[in-house]
Design a protein around this motif. Sequence first.
Motif, short mmCIF file in Angstrom:
data_model
loop_
_atom_site.label_atom_id
_atom_site.label_comp_id
_atom_site.label_asym_id
_atom_site.label_seq_id
_atom_site.Cartn_x
_atom_site.Cartn_y
_atom_site.Cartn_z
N CYS A 1 -5.27 -8.27 4.50
CA CYS A 1 -4.51 -7.88 5.69
C CYS A 1 -5.39 -7.08 6.65
O CYS A 1 -5.35 -7.29 7.87
N LEU A 2 -6.19 -6.18 6.08
CA LEU A 2 -7.09 -5.38 6.91
C LEU A 2 -8.14 -6.27 7.60
O LEU A 2 -8.44 -6.09 8.80
N ALA B 1 -6.35 -5.73 1.33
CA ALA B 1 -7.70 -5.84 1.90
C ALA B 1 -7.78 -7.04 2.84
O ALA B 1 -8.40 -6.95 3.92
N ALA C 1 -6.51 -8.10 10.41
CA ALA C 1 -6.27 -7.19 11.53
C ALA C 1 -7.54 -7.01 12.36
O ALA C 1 -7.50 -7.01 13.61
N VAL C 2 -8.67 -6.87 11.68
CA VAL C 2 -9.96 -6.73 12.39
C VAL C 2 -10.26 -7.99 13.19
O VAL C 2 -10.69 -7.93 14.36
#
Length: 480
Positions: free
Chosen positions: A194-195, A192, A198-199
């Motif tokens: 990492c996501l 989560a 990324a955003v």
Amino acid sequence: MLAQGFVSAAAIAASVLFVLSLGGLSNQEKAKRAVWYGIVGMAVAVLFTAFGPGIGNYWLMIPMVAIGSVVGWHVAKRVAMTEMPQLVAALHSFVGLAAVFVAWNADLERRRVLAAQAMGATAEQFSAFAALVATKAPDELTFLQLEVVFAIFIGAVTFTGSVIAFGKLAGKVDGKPHKLPGGHLLNAGAAALCLLLAVLYLNGAGFWTLLLLAALSFFIGWHLIMGIGGADMPVVVSMLNSYSGWAAAAIGFTLSNDLLIVTGALVGSSGAILSYIMCKAMNRNFVSVILGGFGGTQGPAAEIEGEQVAIDAAGVASALNNADSVVIVPGYGMAVAQAQNAVSELTRKLRAAGKQVRFAIHPVAGRLPGHMNVLLAEAKVPYDIVLEMDEINDDFPKTDVTIVIGSNDIVNPAAQEDPNSPITGMPVLEVWKSSVVFVCKRGQGTGYSGIENPLFYKENTRMFYGDARESIDSLLSLID
């Protein structure tokens, strides 16, 4: 410098050779030719890519290729066939780490190009890759950023996962599953984060987001494979092979290299298919395995009654001399002892005496798919007497003698008899249905996966203790 047309033609030729190589590896008799297809395809790919348009810095590239070639040749000559699984895992880690470095560099180049363009620089003033970045539209740059994120995530997971797989296969890391407190929630939390990173990165955050993304992905790869037990290592190696392919494909997109995309997709898809096939062979849920063994069995394993009864070489030889049909089940213990040549000689003598001798190969025997087949082929065992589990399992009730050499889980009746066993439901070779079973084993331990085997305590089983090669050698002079 070669024209782009030659490079494109070479990429097509190399791709065809890679497809032929993968197709040929499914057949033992065609495997050697298939390997050569792969070697020639890779040579073509490297040569035409190195001398393609926009490539330079040969003063650095040529020494690096030479050093890598010498190191690769030296390692290949030194590594025994028994160490091939851990070598494969180690090579997977290189691909993953390369993906991370390429992705980092691609983003640094992107930032440099954008800064230079803001100061009035044009595409002609950049290096080959930077010029490619400079000509991209805003939506194409966003796609490049997505490629960077994917390459870092899958590459970092592949790197640390492969390092741990290498350690477990080489015996340098405990083969039992280990998880930190929190278990799967830690992996989910890291994913989560990492996501989120990324955003933030896609919305203009700095390079620090990619560094943290890599660090979290390194942790996921480490913790994921640490949580998988030794019994599932063959699937893990295949799965990491798939991961390394997707990491290579991600690099290909980042570098706009069509051949790298095709090659990575071939490796990634074939590795995923093989992992799925192996999970079916082990009655494992594919998602459960890649999540670190989620959903394992609960409750204590069944107690085993009886004792292990030992036998000497004379007793085993007497049973073989009186037998009409013999089945040999090879496992990793045969590989470790390098007993395949002794086994081949025993097979030759038994067949010369008019006995039916066959080999039973479980899909996940050894620590790499096809491991036992390669060893037996190396020892000149005829292909036609090497049978897969589905081809021979029904014949065990009609078999006089079964010799198990260094196998544990693939001949473990607990898979059928104990609902609480870690391998419950796994299809196994039903060797206990033979008239007599001899188990070549170093000692009374549970072996690599740490799972107790009731086969060793059955009334028709005799334990032939000792080094597998020495044990088989001791039989050769006693066979009539």
